[in-house]
Design a protein around this motif. Structure first.
Motif, PDB file in Angstrom:
ATOM      1  N   ALA A 145       0.916  -1.187   0.022  1.00  0.00           N
ATOM      2  CA  ALA A 145       0.094   0.105   0.056  1.00  0.00           C
ATOM      3  C   ALA A 145       0.951   1.337  -0.061  1.00  0.00           C
ATOM      4  O   ALA A 145       1.770   1.300   0.637  1.00  0.00           O
ATOM      5  CB  ALA A 145      -0.814   0.000   1.266  1.00  0.00           C
ATOM      6  N   GLY A 146       0.501   2.207  -0.875  1.00  0.00           N
ATOM      7  CA  GLY A 146       1.415   3.360  -0.795  1.00  0.00           C
ATOM      8  C   GLY A 146       2.398   3.219  -1.703  1.00  0.00           C
ATOM      9  O   GLY A 146       3.426   4.083  -1.826  1.00  0.00           O
ATOM     10  N   GLY A 147       2.691   2.171  -2.411  1.00  0.00           N
ATOM     11  CA  GLY A 147       3.914   2.001  -3.326  1.00  0.00           C
ATOM     12  C   GLY A 147       3.820   2.968  -4.297  1.00  0.00           C
ATOM     13  O   GLY A 147       2.656   3.374  -5.040  1.00  0.00           O
ATOM     14  N   LEU A 150      15.102   8.058   1.764  1.00  0.00           N
ATOM     15  CA  LEU A 150      14.636   7.803   2.872  1.00  0.00           C
ATOM     16  C   LEU A 150      13.248   7.279   2.836  1.00  0.00           C
ATOM     17  O   LEU A 150      12.753   7.646   2.014  1.00  0.00           O
ATOM     18  CB  LEU A 150      14.657   9.537   3.865  1.00  0.00           C
ATOM     19  CG  LEU A 150      16.050  10.258   4.117  1.00  0.00           C
ATOM     20  CD1 LEU A 150      15.740  11.712   4.190  1.00  0.00           C
ATOM     21  CD2 LEU A 150      16.400   9.309   5.094  1.00  0.00           C
ATOM     22  N   MET A 151      12.740   6.689   4.036  1.00  0.00           N
ATOM     23  CA  MET A 151      11.372   6.140   3.972  1.00  0.00           C
ATOM     24  C   MET A 151      11.069   5.266   2.509  1.00  0.00           C
ATOM     25  O   MET A 151      10.404   5.513   1.592  1.00  0.00           O
ATOM     26  CB  MET A 151      10.370   6.894   3.851  1.00  0.00           C
ATOM     27  CG  MET A 151      10.733   7.974   5.143  1.00  0.00           C
ATOM     28  SD  MET A 151       9.280   9.034   5.218  1.00  0.00           S
ATOM     29  CE  MET A 151       9.698   9.888   6.949  1.00  0.00           C
ATOM     30  N   CYS A 152      12.092   4.307   2.288  1.00  0.00           N
ATOM     31  CA  CYS A 152      12.093   3.726   1.037  1.00  0.00           C
ATOM     32  C   CYS A 152      10.965   2.659   0.526  1.00  0.00           C
ATOM     33  O   CYS A 152      10.820   2.443  -0.611  1.00  0.00           O
ATOM     34  CB  CYS A 152      13.542   2.947   0.700  1.00  0.00           C
ATOM     35  SG  CYS A 152      13.760   1.532   1.804  1.00  0.00           S
ATOM     36  N   GLY A 153      10.318   2.382   1.809  1.00  0.00           N
ATOM     37  CA  GLY A 153       9.128   1.289   1.422  1.00  0.00           C
ATOM     38  C   GLY A 153       9.440   0.295   0.574  1.00  0.00           C
ATOM     39  O   GLY A 153      10.255  -0.540   0.760  1.00  0.00           O
ATOM     40  N   GLY A 161      10.801   0.288  -2.310  1.00  0.00           N
ATOM     41  CA  GLY A 161      12.213   0.398  -2.793  1.00  0.00           C
ATOM     42  C   GLY A 161      11.868   0.777  -4.436  1.00  0.00           C
ATOM     43  O   GLY A 161      13.067   1.038  -5.120  1.00  0.00           O
ATOM     44  N   THR A 162      10.971   1.572  -4.608  1.00  0.00           N
ATOM     45  CA  THR A 162      10.523   1.876  -5.747  1.00  0.00           C
ATOM     46  C   THR A 162      11.745   3.010  -6.408  1.00  0.00           C
ATOM     47  O   THR A 162      12.264   2.896  -7.579  1.00  0.00           O
ATOM     48  CB  THR A 162       9.168   2.657  -6.230  1.00  0.00           C
ATOM     49  OG1 THR A 162       8.265   1.699  -5.533  1.00  0.00           O
ATOM     50  CG2 THR A 162       8.909   2.841  -7.609  1.00  0.00           C
ATOM     51  N   LEU A 163      12.092   3.739  -5.601  1.00  0.00           N
ATOM     52  CA  LEU A 163      12.963   4.960  -5.903  1.00  0.00           C
ATOM     53  C   LEU A 163      14.497   4.459  -5.979  1.00  0.00           C
ATOM     54  O   LEU A 163      15.229   4.750  -6.802  1.00  0.00           O
ATOM     55  CB  LEU A 163      12.818   6.344  -4.944  1.00  0.00           C
ATOM     56  CG  LEU A 163      11.732   7.036  -5.270  1.00  0.00           C
ATOM     57  CD1 LEU A 163      11.336   7.688  -3.706  1.00  0.00           C
ATOM     58  CD2 LEU A 163      11.725   8.231  -6.251  1.00  0.00           C
ATOM     59  N   ARG A 212      17.313  -0.820   8.362  1.00  0.00           N
ATOM     60  CA  ARG A 212      16.273  -0.626   9.121  1.00  0.00           C
ATOM     61  C   ARG A 212      16.431   0.479  10.121  1.00  0.00           C
ATOM     62  O   ARG A 212      17.241   0.026  11.065  1.00  0.00           O
ATOM     63  CB  ARG A 212      15.914  -1.869   9.531  1.00  0.00           C
ATOM     64  CG  ARG A 212      14.478  -1.736  10.335  1.00  0.00           C
ATOM     65  CD  ARG A 212      14.009  -3.046  10.824  1.00  0.00           C
ATOM     66  NE  ARG A 212      12.823  -3.007  11.612  1.00  0.00           N
ATOM     67  CZ  ARG A 212      12.096  -3.639  12.465  1.00  0.00           C
ATOM     68  NH1 ARG A 212      12.878  -4.976  12.840  1.00  0.00           N
ATOM     69  NH2 ARG A 212      11.142  -3.472  12.870  1.00  0.00           N
ATOM     70  N   ALA A 213      15.549   1.401  10.211  1.00  0.00           N
ATOM     71  CA  ALA A 213      15.908   2.588  11.216  1.00  0.00           C
ATOM     72  C   ALA A 213      14.977   3.419  11.134  1.00  0.00           C
ATOM     73  O   ALA A 213      14.292   3.923   9.779  1.00  0.00           O
ATOM     74  CB  ALA A 213      17.132   3.134  10.924  1.00  0.00           C
ATOM     75  N   ASP A 214      14.431   4.235  11.959  1.00  0.00           N
ATOM     76  CA  ASP A 214      13.787   5.496  11.810  1.00  0.00           C
ATOM     77  C   ASP A 214      14.642   6.603  11.387  1.00  0.00           C
ATOM     78  O   ASP A 214      15.841   6.537  11.538  1.00  0.00           O
ATOM     79  CB  ASP A 214      13.348   5.935  13.422  1.00  0.00           C
ATOM     80  CG  ASP A 214      12.555   7.184  13.177  1.00  0.00           C
ATOM     81  OD1 ASP A 214      12.715   8.247  12.764  1.00  0.00           O
ATOM     82  OD2 ASP A 214      11.230   7.027  13.766  1.00  0.00           O
ATOM     83  N   VAL A 215      14.167   7.345  10.356  1.00  0.00           N
ATOM     84  CA  VAL A 215      14.768   8.288   9.480  1.00  0.00           C
ATOM     85  C   VAL A 215      15.592   9.244  10.668  1.00  0.00           C
ATOM     86  O   VAL A 215      16.700   9.924  10.128  1.00  0.00           O
ATOM     87  CB  VAL A 215      14.183   9.096   8.437  1.00  0.00           C
ATOM     88  CG1 VAL A 215      13.655   8.000   7.264  1.00  0.00           C
ATOM     89  CG2 VAL A 215      12.705   9.668   9.030  1.00  0.00           C
ATOM     90  N   ARG A 216      14.988   9.561  11.502  1.00  0.00           N
ATOM     91  CA  ARG A 216      15.473  10.379  12.380  1.00  0.00           C
ATOM     92  C   ARG A 216      16.830   9.999  13.181  1.00  0.00           C
ATOM     93  O   ARG A 216      17.567  10.983  13.877  1.00  0.00           O
ATOM     94  CB  ARG A 216      14.444  10.672  13.428  1.00  0.00           C
ATOM     95  CG  ARG A 216      13.296  11.751  12.812  1.00  0.00           C
ATOM     96  CD  ARG A 216      12.276  11.955  13.429  1.00  0.00           C
ATOM     97  NE  ARG A 216      11.250  10.801  13.728  1.00  0.00           N
ATOM     98  CZ  ARG A 216       9.972  10.683  13.844  1.00  0.00           C
ATOM     99  NH1 ARG A 216       9.443  11.979  13.685  1.00  0.00           N
ATOM    100  NH2 ARG A 216       9.389   9.609  13.623  1.00  0.00           N
TER     101      ARG A 216
HETATM  102  C1  SAM Z   1       4.774   6.662   1.044  1.00  0.00           C
HETATM  103  S1  SAM Z   1       5.630   5.360   1.760  1.00  0.00           S
HETATM  104  C2  SAM Z   1       7.141   4.956   0.764  1.00  0.00           C
HETATM  105  C3  SAM Z   1       6.429   4.327  -0.598  1.00  0.00           C
HETATM  106  C4  SAM Z   1       7.770   4.080  -1.420  1.00  0.00           C
HETATM  107  N1  SAM Z   1       8.307   4.963  -2.120  1.00  0.00           N
HETATM  108  C5  SAM Z   1       7.528   2.801  -2.337  1.00  0.00           C
HETATM  109  O1  SAM Z   1       7.329   2.937  -3.501  1.00  0.00           O
HETATM  110  O2  SAM Z   1       7.109   1.575  -1.721  1.00  0.00           O
HETATM  111  C6  SAM Z   1       6.242   5.854   3.316  1.00  0.00           C
HETATM  112  C7  SAM Z   1       7.307   4.734   3.999  1.00  0.00           C
HETATM  113  O3  SAM Z   1       7.836   5.636   4.986  1.00  0.00           O
HETATM  114  C8  SAM Z   1       8.079   4.678   6.034  1.00  0.00           C
HETATM  115  N2  SAM Z   1       8.181   5.608   7.335  1.00  0.00           N
HETATM  116  C9  SAM Z   1       7.217   6.232   7.812  1.00  0.00           C
HETATM  117  N3  SAM Z   1       7.624   6.945   8.862  1.00  0.00           N
HETATM  118  C10 SAM Z   1       9.191   6.710   8.939  1.00  0.00           C
HETATM  119  C11 SAM Z   1      10.094   6.801   9.824  1.00  0.00           C
HETATM  120  N4  SAM Z   1      10.049   7.758  10.916  1.00  0.00           N
HETATM  121  N5  SAM Z   1      11.315   6.359   9.646  1.00  0.00           N
HETATM  122  C12 SAM Z   1      11.743   5.396   8.657  1.00  0.00           C
HETATM  123  N6  SAM Z   1      10.598   5.218   7.783  1.00  0.00           N
HETATM  124  C13 SAM Z   1       9.309   5.643   8.132  1.00  0.00           C
HETATM  125  C14 SAM Z   1       6.939   3.659   6.184  1.00  0.00           C
HETATM  126  O4  SAM Z   1       7.123   2.424   6.694  1.00  0.00           O
HETATM  127  C15 SAM Z   1       6.722   3.616   4.551  1.00  0.00           C
HETATM  128  O5  SAM Z   1       7.331   2.357   4.157  1.00  0.00           O
END
Ligand code: SAM
Length: 326
Positions: A154-156, A180-183, A185-187, A230-234
């Motif tokens: 979802a959100g890919g 950042l927040m690669c989900g 991995g599309t980008l 695997r990490a929080d982006v912060r």
């Molecule tokens: C809109 S989705 C990205 C979709 C991605 N571009 C793709 O094509 O699948 C946003 C992503 O941000 C991640 N995310 C949200 N808050 C985050 C945080 N604080 N640190 C790391 N990842 C985070 C979510 O797990 C999610 O995978």
């Protein structure tokens, strides 16, 4: 072509050796070698266009027009395993289109599959206002449905939009690239496929998202060049000043994340990018939180907007901004 991306789609088509003509709301008219056109990463789909000087689709049943249509369908279907064809048109289930379908089926041997035919014929008034046009899609699936996509979430992000974002952020062989927040991995995949880089890193806090990204990177044949963290982006632990290009498709607060989280995450990404970005870093962000983005950009002085494009994406109109340090 996705709405909003015409200048870059035009540029890419020209680089591929195509002659680019008129621009329409949802596409560009191009002429060039089919293989080159099918390799375009910013094109959502490529169609063969046939223009007909007729007042309404019923006239396409005339001998001469049917012969042209049949020849086009045969040419497109030859060599590609289409299981059937369908019309994408207002009134596609009307008696006229049923007759057209019967004629095309009889002449080409291709079954008419109104719901899932892969060979798509879009029939619509010619945007130039002189009759009707039939657009025959050259591939069973749109180009934006990448063959590397073996895992979806979802959100890919739409891969065509991802490719545009990569182009707008800039591609250089020495880039240390961070998503950042690669989900899924599309980008990251689209950047890896766009050319060499010094390093390619994706960060997400969700383990399942990273498994999905890993599968896609493998399928694209670029996993060995990419690192997933695997990490929080912060709190990534990544070296300050270590990245030349940083991109993020931020959670839009509907399919992924929430508006409340976004109030934190959006400004945090600017801080993180400021910390991790090397001198001259380019930061590309995509978000549907338009007002929040405005507010966050207005309330800071470290980043200035280089490019700001509103694009269309699955019923949404997110904004894609490229920022540089002020
Ligand atoms: C809109 S989705 C990205 C979709 C991605 N571009 C793709 O094509 O699948 C946003 C992503 O941000 C991640 N995310 C949200 N808050 C985050 C945080 N604080 N640190 C790391 N990842 C985070 C979510 O797990 C999610 O995978």
């Amino acid at each position: 072509m996705l709405e909003g991306l015409a200048p870059w789609a035009r540029q890419e088509a020209q680089e591929a050796g195509a002659e680019v003509g008129a621009e329409r709301a949802d596409g560009l008219r191009v002429r060039g070698p089919v293989e080159a056109l099918l390799s375009l990463r910013l094109a959502a789909a490529v169609y063969l266009r046939l223009g007909f000087a007729v007042p309404r689709p019923r006239a396409l049943l005339g001998d001469e027009h049917l012969r042209r249509l049949t020849a086009a369908v045969r040419a497109v279907a030859g060599g590609t395993p289409f299981q059937g064809f369908r019309f994408a048109a207002a009134g596609a289930d009307s008696a006229v289109f049923r007759r057209l379908a019967d004629e095309l089926r009889d002449a080409t041997g291709l079954p008419h599959r109104p719901d899932d035919g892969e060979l798509v014929l879009r029939v619509r008034p010619d945007p130039d206002g002189s009759g009707w046009e039939v657009l025959v899609r050259l591939t069973p699936r749109p180009l934006s449905a990448r063959s590397w996509r073996v895992c979806n979430r979802a959100g890919g992000l739409n891969a065509t939009l991802a490719a545009a974002m990569i182009r707008l952020a800039g591609v250089g062989p020495g880039d240390r690239f961070l998503n950042l927040m690669c989900g899924s991995g599309t980008l990251l995949v689209e950047r890896a496929l766009a050319g060499p880089a010094a390093s390619l890193t994706g960060v997400d806090h969700d383990a399942d998202a990273l498994l999905c990204a890993e599968a896609n990177l493998e399928a694209a044949g670029v996993a060995a060049r990419c690192r997933l963290l695997r990490a929080d982006v912060r709190e990534t632990g990544l070296s300050p000043g270590g990245f030349d290009v940083i991109v993020a498709d931020l959670p839009w607060g509907d399919a992924v994340g929430s508006h409340a989280d976004n109030l934190d995450v959006h400004p945090a990404v600017l801080d993180v990018a400021d910390r991790l970005g090397a001198p001259g870093v380019r930061l590309a962000l995509l978000t549907h939180e338009l007002r929040l983005l405005e507010r966050v950009l207005r309330s800071q002085r470290r980043w200035r907007v280089d490019l700001d494009v509103q694009v269309a994406h699955g019923g949404h109109h997110p904004r894609l901004v490229v920022l540089r340090r002020a």
